[in-house]
Enzyme design. Structure first.
Site, PDB file in Angstrom:
ATOM      1  N   SER A 133      -1.306  -1.947  -6.748  1.00 37.70           N
ATOM      2  CA  SER A 133      -2.127  -1.333  -7.785  1.00 37.70           C
ATOM      3  C   SER A 133      -3.403  -0.828  -7.132  1.00 37.70           C
ATOM      4  O   SER A 133      -3.911  -1.463  -6.212  1.00 37.70           O
ATOM      5  CB  SER A 133      -2.501  -2.327  -8.890  1.00 37.70           C
ATOM      6  N   GLU A 139      -6.301  -8.188  -9.893  1.00 43.00           N
ATOM      7  CA  GLU A 139      -6.684  -9.536 -10.299  1.00 43.00           C
ATOM      8  C   GLU A 139      -5.654 -10.138 -11.255  1.00 43.00           C
ATOM      9  O   GLU A 139      -5.242 -11.288 -11.114  1.00 43.00           O
ATOM     10  CB  GLU A 139      -8.047  -9.480 -11.006  1.00 43.00           C
ATOM     11  N   GLU A 140      -5.247  -9.297 -12.222  1.00 41.71           N
ATOM     12  CA  GLU A 140      -4.235  -9.736 -13.208  1.00 41.71           C
ATOM     13  C   GLU A 140      -2.964 -10.197 -12.474  1.00 41.71           C
ATOM     14  O   GLU A 140      -2.410 -11.256 -12.768  1.00 41.71           O
ATOM     15  CB  GLU A 140      -3.921  -8.540 -14.116  1.00 41.71           C
ATOM     16  N   SER A 181      14.688  -4.517   6.254  1.00 42.94           N
ATOM     17  CA  SER A 181      14.443  -4.112   4.873  1.00 42.94           C
ATOM     18  C   SER A 181      15.590  -3.222   4.413  1.00 42.94           C
ATOM     19  O   SER A 181      16.132  -2.446   5.221  1.00 42.94           O
ATOM     20  CB  SER A 181      13.109  -3.355   4.791  1.00 42.94           C
ATOM     21  N   ASN A 182      15.926  -3.337   3.158  1.00 42.12           N
ATOM     22  CA  ASN A 182      17.006  -2.539   2.560  1.00 42.12           C
ATOM     23  C   ASN A 182      18.365  -2.802   3.202  1.00 42.12           C
ATOM     24  O   ASN A 182      19.214  -1.907   3.266  1.00 42.12           O
ATOM     25  CB  ASN A 182      16.648  -1.048   2.617  1.00 42.12           C
ATOM     26  N   TYR A 206       4.359   4.989   5.680  1.00 48.73           N
ATOM     27  CA  TYR A 206       3.387   5.150   4.582  1.00 48.73           C
ATOM     28  C   TYR A 206       2.176   5.971   5.038  1.00 48.73           C
ATOM     29  O   TYR A 206       1.349   6.369   4.214  1.00 48.73           O
ATOM     30  CB  TYR A 206       2.894   3.792   4.051  1.00 48.73           C
ATOM     31  N   HIS A 251      12.726  -0.732   8.740  1.00 48.57           N
ATOM     32  CA  HIS A 251      12.584  -0.241   7.365  1.00 48.57           C
ATOM     33  C   HIS A 251      13.903   0.098   6.677  1.00 48.57           C
ATOM     34  O   HIS A 251      14.048  -0.065   5.473  1.00 48.57           O
ATOM     35  CB  HIS A 251      11.669   0.996   7.384  1.00 48.57           C
ATOM     36  N   ASP A 292       1.105  -5.443   2.947  1.00 48.98           N
ATOM     37  CA  ASP A 292       2.369  -4.854   3.386  1.00 48.98           C
ATOM     38  C   ASP A 292       2.242  -3.342   3.518  1.00 48.98           C
ATOM     39  O   ASP A 292       1.912  -2.653   2.550  1.00 48.98           O
ATOM     40  CB  ASP A 292       3.469  -5.181   2.346  1.00 48.98           C
ATOM     41  N   VAL A 328       0.818  -1.223   0.000  1.00 43.40           N
ATOM     42  CA  VAL A 328       0.000   0.000   0.000  1.00 43.40           C
ATOM     43  C   VAL A 328       0.853   1.276   0.000  1.00 43.40           C
ATOM     44  O   VAL A 328       0.346   2.361   0.274  1.00 43.40           O
ATOM     45  CB  VAL A 328      -1.013   0.007   1.169  1.00 43.40           C
TER      46      VAL A 328
HETATM   47  N1  LIG Z   1      10.782  -1.634   1.973  1.00 44.01           N
HETATM   48  C1  LIG Z   1      10.862  -0.601   1.161  1.00 44.01           C
HETATM   49  O1  LIG Z   1      11.733   0.280   1.303  1.00 44.01           O
HETATM   50  C2  LIG Z   1       9.855  -0.461   0.058  1.00 44.01           C
HETATM   51  C3  LIG Z   1      10.042   0.495  -0.950  1.00 44.01           C
HETATM   52  C4  LIG Z   1       9.100   0.561  -1.986  1.00 44.01           C
HETATM   53  C5  LIG Z   1       8.011  -0.318  -1.983  1.00 44.01           C
HETATM   54  N2  LIG Z   1       7.845  -1.236  -0.972  1.00 44.01           N
HETATM   55  C6  LIG Z   1       6.704  -2.185  -0.948  1.00 44.01           C
HETATM   56  O2  LIG Z   1       6.578  -2.812  -2.228  1.00 44.01           O
HETATM   57  C7  LIG Z   1       5.278  -2.543  -2.756  1.00 44.01           C
HETATM   58  C8  LIG Z   1       5.339  -2.441  -4.263  1.00 44.01           C
HETATM   59  O3  LIG Z   1       6.270  -1.464  -4.678  1.00 44.01           O
HETATM   60  P1  LIG Z   1       5.879  -0.126  -5.427  1.00 44.01           P
HETATM   61  O4  LIG Z   1       4.457   0.206  -5.167  1.00 44.01           O
HETATM   62  O5  LIG Z   1       6.885   0.890  -5.062  1.00 44.01           O
HETATM   63  O6  LIG Z   1       6.118  -0.451  -6.947  1.00 44.01           O
HETATM   64  P2  LIG Z   1       5.632  -1.537  -8.031  1.00 44.01           P
HETATM   65  O7  LIG Z   1       4.729  -2.539  -7.409  1.00 44.01           O
HETATM   66  O8  LIG Z   1       6.848  -1.976  -8.736  1.00 44.01           O
HETATM   67  O9  LIG Z   1       4.841  -0.654  -9.063  1.00 44.01           O
HETATM   68  C9  LIG Z   1       3.598  -0.097  -8.811  1.00 44.01           C
HETATM   69  C10 LIG Z   1       3.171   0.621 -10.083  1.00 44.01           C
HETATM   70  O10 LIG Z   1       2.878  -0.330 -11.116  1.00 44.01           O
HETATM   71  C11 LIG Z   1       1.558  -0.133 -11.597  1.00 44.01           C
HETATM   72  N3  LIG Z   1       1.031  -1.482 -11.869  1.00 44.01           N
HETATM   73  C12 LIG Z   1       0.728  -2.442 -10.958  1.00 44.01           C
HETATM   74  N4  LIG Z   1       0.337  -3.566 -11.572  1.00 44.01           N
HETATM   75  C13 LIG Z   1       0.387  -3.324 -12.899  1.00 44.01           C
HETATM   76  C14 LIG Z   1       0.098  -4.110 -14.050  1.00 44.01           C
HETATM   77  N5  LIG Z   1      -0.295  -5.368 -13.942  1.00 44.01           N
HETATM   78  N6  LIG Z   1       0.253  -3.531 -15.288  1.00 44.01           N
HETATM   79  C15 LIG Z   1       0.675  -2.245 -15.395  1.00 44.01           C
HETATM   80  N7  LIG Z   1       0.962  -1.456 -14.335  1.00 44.01           N
HETATM   81  C16 LIG Z   1       0.823  -2.003 -13.103  1.00 44.01           C
HETATM   82  C17 LIG Z   1       0.829   0.618 -10.520  1.00 44.01           C
HETATM   83  O11 LIG Z   1      -0.128   1.495 -11.067  1.00 44.01           O
HETATM   84  P3  LIG Z   1      -1.674   1.527 -10.585  1.00 44.01           P
HETATM   85  O12 LIG Z   1      -1.694   1.580  -9.092  1.00 44.01           O
HETATM   86  O13 LIG Z   1      -2.221   2.735 -11.240  1.00 44.01           O
HETATM   87  O14 LIG Z   1      -2.268   0.249 -11.126  1.00 44.01           O
HETATM   88  C18 LIG Z   1       1.952   1.448  -9.879  1.00 44.01           C
HETATM   89  O15 LIG Z   1       2.138   2.640 -10.617  1.00 44.01           O
HETATM   90  C19 LIG Z   1       4.870  -1.246  -2.051  1.00 44.01           C
HETATM   91  O16 LIG Z   1       3.493  -0.991  -2.108  1.00 44.01           O
HETATM   92  C20 LIG Z   1       5.379  -1.495  -0.660  1.00 44.01           C
HETATM   93  O17 LIG Z   1       4.508  -2.354   0.051  1.00 44.01           O
HETATM   94  C21 LIG Z   1       8.760  -1.304   0.035  1.00 44.01           C
END
Ligand SMILES: NC(=O)c1ccc[n+]([C@@H]2O[C@H](COP(=O)([O-])OP(=O)(O)OC[C@H]3O[C@@H](n4cnc5c(N)ncnc54)[C@H](OP(=O)(O)O)[C@@H]3O)[C@@H](O)[C@H]2O)c1
Length: 284
Positions: free
Chosen positions: A228, A235-236, A134-135, A48, A106, A43, A19
């Protein structure tokens, strides 16, 4: 849904719903949609600023608490033994739960040793079912595994087709730490969704690029967090377990690794300073 069993026997769904960057006012609805299409692993993080809304969404979803796997992360402003302990209880309150399935530190900055000791105590008290970081890059995760009283169950790091982290994964395997992937799609950077190699593999299996990326990660036994706000994409992404990439596909994806973060290097002194300054700037 496939699962991974952590080193302490706790079972965790391989695909989770992240999220990060979902605005507060949209989080509860996104979480309800995700739960409705079948996600059971969520997560979030203190930083956040939407733990409360995640808690509301999960409660409204009607899914039983014992069927959910919920992760949060301690922000660096809450590092140190006492502050970390206090902040875990604040997170629990916001998330409407009396335990968490996984709590992570984190970032690898500040008094993370003190914070980790607090997580170990809360784990032993049964408040946290699993703990981790993390990281943490290979040097830091090795330090965390060898110089603390408990090997972290999980390390959540950036993993995507442009930053594949094979060496880091081997190191974690050796230590008994489960790898989790954040930003599996690199947030779309570097043209991920139109990458010709990924598109070609998608065509071959009649799948989207997103599904190919998620399957590539889950076949590597990496837990994945995808975000997303669109129900059809939720779903995809969830429907990425009923096909398999073959050795040629895996080799082709290996060829697009750049071995570089799509975001930033946590060891860059300028970034360390930025994290430090954010505490004052953002008040968290
Ligand atoms: N520990 C850390 O430091 C850290 C850092 C970053 C993230 N995270 C965790 O990892 C999760 C995911 O990372 P993230 O949100 O940064 O990036 P991500 O999942 O790589 O990318 C999310 C992006 O992809 C799009 N998307 C999702 N599914 C898609 C699909 N099937 N086709 C096309 N576009 C798609 C989403 O757009 P829409 O929403 O418009 O669909 C959004 O813009 C986070 O939510 C968080 O829980 C952790």
């Amino acid at each position: 849904m496939e699962h991974v069993v952590l080193s302490n026997g706790v079972k965790i769904p391989k695909l989770g719903f992240g999220v990060f960057q979902i605005p507060r006012e949209k989080t509860a609805q996104a979480v309800m949609d995700a739960a409705q299409v079948g996600y059971r692993h969520f997560d979030t993080a203190q930083s956040y600023m939407n733990e409360l809304e995640l808690g509301i969404g999960l409660k409204e979803s009607g899914v039983k608490r014992e069927d959910l796997f919920v992760t949060s992360k301690i922000w660096i402003s809450n590092y140190g033994y006492e502050k970390t302990k206090e902040s875990v209880y604040t997170s629990l309150e916001k998330l409407h739960t009396d335990y968490l399935d996984l709590m992570l530190l984190h970032q690898p900055y500040g008094d993370w040793f003190g914070s980790y000791r607090a997580l170990v105590d809360l784990y032993n008290e049964g408040v946290l079912r699993a703990i981790g970081v993390s990281n943490f890059y290979p040097d830091r995760i090795t330090e965390a595994a060898l110089f603390t009283d408990m090997v972290p169950h999980v390390n959540q790091v950036e993993v995507n087709p442009f930053n594949q982290q094979w060496v880091a994964q081997d190191n974690m395997k050796e230590l008994g730490v489960q790898m989790e992937a954040w930003a599996p799609f690199a947030e779309g950077k570097n043209g991920l969704f139109t990458n010709p190699v990924l598109e070609q593999i998608g065509k071959k299996h009649n799948r989207s690029v997103g599904q190919v990326v998620l399957r590539w990660l889950t076949q590597r036994d990496i837990i994945v967090l995808a975000k997303s706000v669109r129900k059809e994409r939720m779903e995809e992404n969830l429907n990425s377990f009923d096909f398999n990439l073959d050795a040629d596909d895996m080799a082709a994806i290996k060829s697009i690794d750049t071995n570089t973060s799509m975001f930033f290097d946590h060891r860059d002194p300028a970034m360390v300073r930025r994290f430090h300054d954010w505490i004052a700037e953002r008040g968290i």
